[in-house]
Design an enzyme around this catalytic site. Structure first.
Site, PDB file in Angstrom:
ATOM      1  N   SER A  79       0.833  -1.205   0.000  1.00  0.00           N
ATOM      2  CA  SER A  79       0.000   0.000   0.000  1.00  0.00           C
ATOM      3  C   SER A  79       0.863   1.248   0.000  1.00  0.00           C
ATOM      4  CB  SER A  79      -0.925   0.019   1.228  1.00  0.00           C
ATOM      5  OG  SER A  79      -0.164   0.166   2.410  1.00  0.00           O
ATOM      6  N   SER A  80       0.216   2.363  -0.308  1.00  0.00           N
ATOM      7  CA  SER A  80       0.820   3.677  -0.123  1.00  0.00           C
ATOM      8  C   SER A  80       0.283   4.216   1.195  1.00  0.00           C
ATOM      9  CB  SER A  80       0.450   4.614  -1.284  1.00  0.00           C
ATOM     10  OG  SER A  80       1.011   5.895  -1.085  1.00  0.00           O
ATOM     11  N   THR A  81       1.134   4.185   2.214  1.00  0.00           N
ATOM     12  CA  THR A  81       0.711   4.511   3.575  1.00  0.00           C
ATOM     13  C   THR A  81       0.327   5.981   3.685  1.00  0.00           C
ATOM     14  OG1 THR A  81       2.171   2.804   4.440  1.00  0.00           O
ATOM     15  CG2 THR A  81       1.454   4.487   6.000  1.00  0.00           C
TER      16      THR A  81
END
Length: 375
Positions: A95-97
């Site tokens: 994911s893109s945090t």
């Protein structure tokens, strides 16, 4: 880069409010690290994910999505969002945090100009690029376990104009070729500190990583390396969730069986197993997995074949049934008693010491009550 993107970056930087990382936030284009699609969670099912494609949105809609201060899942059980042909059932695997959390991690690691950093878990490459912007390309080494995620990140990092050392491999082994490092930061949770990490960080350097056990309760630790493969430090105030490093995931949980084991009364109310209380229980029974059913709490240690079931009784107390060689609830009772006797401190009241021989979590100070992490 569009004026809209630049404006949204400024707004995001204002919201996050970081002094040291402000310029990097202003300059690194997060939208490039989302690829051509991300997953949106279903509102009714935790395990259902629907791809949202850049091609199906306007440019402004995609930018608004990119600069919303939230996490966007980019891979579910190995399927990248751009490769999904429809909704996908499973668990996020990359994911893109949320940017605020990315910056909090970088700040907690005390990264500053002049530092040489090893990042465990390249992910989308956004945090890697933030570090490149502030420290320079040669100061950053980032390692990613998943080849598909690594290839996607490499393209995005290069497209954004950065060129760190990117490695495809097992981050739990670190990257000895460029050691020693001043800072090691992990963007995945680990169950224990891998032995290679303190060996590859210089004395006086730091390791900052999320940790998560098999009861899925997480923590965030900042360690100072003393040399010789040893390190020590405290857990931080922040509550963080990061995906667990794949080799540290629990085994499949066997089916629950009710009413098995020798019964006895217990003075510990299982409802206390939330937040720090659950984290303390996890220290006491690190190989156990937990689940809740109607009026009952279940613990299963698949490797030892041990089980515990705690249920309220008609008198207003609780009964525990235990089966197998490891009395799971006995250890949890003792740990909860110690924690409550200390005033039920937050995780930040605990610390961790790492040596080549063992790792243990201690309460209060290194000579206080302690629990060994699994080998």
């Amino acid at each position: 880069m569009s004026d809209t993107a630049a404006m949204l970056r400024l707004e995001l930087a204002d919201k996050i409010g970081s002094v040291g990382w402000r310029k990097a936030l202003d300059l690194v284009p997060r939208e490039r690290f989302l690829g051509d699609a991300v997953y949106r969670p279903d509102k009714t099912r935790d395990d259902l994910w629907t791809p949202v494609r850049r091609a199906d949105t306007t440019a402004d809609e995609w930018l608004a999505l990119a600069y919303t201060n939230e996490t966007w899942v980019t891979q579910v059980d190995g399927v990248l969002a751009e490769d999904a042909t429809g909704a996908v059932v499973g668990s996020p695997s990359s994911s893109s945090t949320v940017p605020r959390l990315v910056i909090r991690m970088l700040e907690a690691a005390e990264i500053d100009e002049g530092d040489k950093v090893l990042e465990i878990g390249t992910g989308t490459g956004y945090s890697t690029s933030l570090m490149c912007q502030r420290l320079g390309n040669n100061a950053v080494t980032s390692i990613e376990y998943d080849p598909m995620v690594a290839a996607r990140a490499r393209d995005a990092i290069s497209d954004a104009g950065y060129a760190p050392m990117l490695v495809v491999g097992d981050g739990l082994c670190g990257y000895a070729e460029r050691a020693p490092y001043d800072r090691l930061i992990a963007t995945c949770s680990v169950r224990t500190i891998p032995r290679a990490w303190p060996e590859q960080v210089r004395a006086g350097g730091t390791i900052t990583t999320p940790m998560s056990g098999w009861m899925s309760e997480g923590s965030f630790v900042h360690l100072t390396v003393a040399g010789g493969g040893t390190a020590s430090g405290r857990f931080l105030r922040d509550s963080l969730y990061f995906m667990t490093a794949r080799p540290h995931l629990p085994p499949p949980r066997p089916p629950l069986v009710r009413g098995v084991g020798d019964p006895r009364e217990t003075h510990v109310d299982p409802s206390i197993l939330r937040g720090t209380g659950l984290w303390v229980a996890q220290l006491a029974a690190p190989d156990a997995q937990i689940s809740w059913g109607e009026n009952a709490t279940f613990l299963v240690d698949a490797s030892a074949g041990s089980r515990a079931e705690v249920q309220s009784d008609s008198a207003g107390g609780w009964t525990v049934r235990q089966h197998g060689p490891v009395r799971l609830w006995d250890g949890i009772e003792k740990a909860i008693d110690i924690w409550q006797g200390a005033g039920q401190p937050h995780q930040s009241g605990f610390g961790l010491t790492v040596t080549p021989e063992r790792q243990w979590v201690w309460l209060g100070d290194p000579d206080g009550p302690s629990w060994d992490l699994p080998a």
